[in-house]
Write a protein that holds these residues in place. Structure first.
Motif, PDB file in Angstrom:
ATOM      1  N   VAL A   1      27.684  26.595 -65.889  1.00  0.00           N
ATOM      2  CA  VAL A   1      29.131  26.371 -65.900  1.00  0.00           C
ATOM      3  C   VAL A   1      29.560  25.870 -67.280  1.00  0.00           C
ATOM      4  O   VAL A   1      29.015  24.884 -67.787  1.00  0.00           O
ATOM      5  CB  VAL A   1      29.554  25.349 -64.824  1.00  0.00           C
TER       6      VAL A   1
ATOM      7  N   GLU B   1      37.160  27.122 -66.308  1.00  0.00           N
ATOM      8  CA  GLU B   1      35.815  26.919 -65.783  1.00  0.00           C
ATOM      9  C   GLU B   1      35.172  28.295 -65.663  1.00  0.00           C
ATOM     10  O   GLU B   1      35.578  29.112 -64.834  1.00  0.00           O
ATOM     11  CB  GLU B   1      35.890  26.238 -64.414  1.00  0.00           C
TER      12      GLU B   1
ATOM     13  N   ASP C   1      30.989  31.197 -55.559  1.00  0.00           N
ATOM     14  CA  ASP C   1      30.072  31.877 -56.473  1.00  0.00           C
ATOM     15  C   ASP C   1      29.292  32.971 -55.739  1.00  0.00           C
ATOM     16  O   ASP C   1      29.163  34.096 -56.223  1.00  0.00           O
ATOM     17  CB  ASP C   1      29.074  30.884 -57.074  1.00  0.00           C
TER      18      ASP C   1
ATOM     19  N   ASP D   1      24.912  23.966 -62.481  1.00  0.00           N
ATOM     20  CA  ASP D   1      25.387  23.418 -61.210  1.00  0.00           C
ATOM     21  C   ASP D   1      24.874  24.242 -60.031  1.00  0.00           C
ATOM     22  O   ASP D   1      24.468  25.395 -60.181  1.00  0.00           O
ATOM     23  CB  ASP D   1      26.919  23.412 -61.169  1.00  0.00           C
TER      24      ASP D   1
ATOM     25  N   ARG E   1      31.870  30.377 -64.782  1.00  0.00           N
ATOM     26  CA  ARG E   1      30.638  30.205 -64.012  1.00  0.00           C
ATOM     27  C   ARG E   1      29.787  31.465 -64.200  1.00  0.00           C
ATOM     28  O   ARG E   1      30.169  32.565 -63.812  1.00  0.00           O
ATOM     29  CB  ARG E   1      30.977  29.939 -62.545  1.00  0.00           C
TER      30      ARG E   1
ATOM     31  N   ALA F   1      25.239  26.607 -57.015  1.00  0.00           N
ATOM     32  CA  ALA F   1      26.183  27.694 -56.713  1.00  0.00           C
ATOM     33  C   ALA F   1      27.016  27.328 -55.495  1.00  0.00           C
ATOM     34  O   ALA F   1      26.507  26.781 -54.514  1.00  0.00           O
ATOM     35  CB  ALA F   1      25.422  28.989 -56.465  1.00  0.00           C
TER      36      ALA F   1
ATOM     37  N   VAL G   1      24.142  28.111 -61.106  1.00  0.00           N
ATOM     38  CA  VAL G   1      24.911  28.869 -62.095  1.00  0.00           C
ATOM     39  C   VAL G   1      25.120  27.983 -63.317  1.00  0.00           C
ATOM     40  O   VAL G   1      25.106  26.747 -63.227  1.00  0.00           O
ATOM     41  CB  VAL G   1      26.281  29.316 -61.549  1.00  0.00           C
TER      42      VAL G   1
END
Length: 237
Positions: free
Chosen positions: A203, A220, A189, A183, A222, A185, A201
């Motif tokens: 995920v 979640e 993040d 995904d 990351r 950032a 990043v």
């Protein structure tokens, strides 16, 4: 002074390995060559190399010298349900968990869907940064239904929530469904992780269930893109 010397050499070698002066599976110069390079004794070099070995930077092989290990990425298992504390014990790197947020919240529309929660439910929100080798490379956002996890403290979150859930609350944690994506950032993040300019990043979303198939946790995680290698084991039937 002698102790400071081998520590200084250790930190310099770590820096050179991380800069790519030696790549994974390259052989370091011999103890004699390093002693000449650093103007010190073989004993001091040996202490620095032992520290490199203890922290997972090299593998000392009899008759072959010191082989550089792949320190750029960490193996993260996709199958199985492993706590970060359990994973950290295999890394041979300095590890720290930083709790950014611990709060009891009401779930919004998205979280209701992820946790199958209702407006009446209270949810623990735990935001933690995982620091490995001095770099902030994982942002973990955990959500637990309070009716299954009555209380949480900062100390528990800094140590191991799973250890607390299983040994103190005796929750029968059984299985998880995992989804992985790459995904963009977010601002969070960039604020919490050492991304070094990366704009994406990895995920991993976890839906964790008890043995009676009750969903009680949504997570979640990351990850910094360049630091993790996701691994699994497969057998052809």
């Amino acid at each position: 002074m002698h102790e400071n010397k081998y520590l200084a050499i250790y930190h310099d070698l770590v820096s050179r390995i991380r800069r790519g002066e030696w790549r994974a599976y390259d052989k370091l110069p011999s103890e004699n060559e390093l002693a000449v390079c650093y103007g010190t004794s073989r004993e001091t070099i040996r202490k620095a190399l032992n520290l490199l070995s203890e922290h997972g930077y090299i593998q000392k092989m009899k008759g072959k010298g010191s082989i550089v290990l792949d320190v750029g990425k960490y193996d993260f298992p996709m199958s199985g349900l492993v706590s970060f504390k359990e994973l950290a014990q295999t890394m041979k790197q300095p590890v720290r968990t930083i709790v950014h947020e611990l709060a009891l919240i009401k779930p919004d529309g998205e979280l209701k869907q992820q946790l199958r929660a209702s407006s009446k439910d209270d949810v623990w929100k735990v935001v933690r940064v995982r620091e490995i080798g001095g770099e902030r490379i994982i942002l973990d956002k955990d959500f637990f239904l309070k009716k299954y996890v009555p209380s949480l403290t900062k100390d528990i979150c800094e140590d191991s929530i799973y250890e607390y859930l299983e040994t103190k609350l005796h929750l029968p944690i059984s299985f998880a469904k995992k989804e992985m994506s790459v995904d963009e950032a977010t601002e969070e993040d960039r604020r919490c992780l050492d991304l070094h300019g990366d704009d994406r990043v990895v995920v991993v979303r976890n839906y964790v269930y008890l043995s009676d198939t009750t969903l009680f946790q949504y997570t979640e995680s990351r990850h910094r893109l360049d630091k993790f290698r996701f691994v699994d084991f497969a057998r052809r039937k």
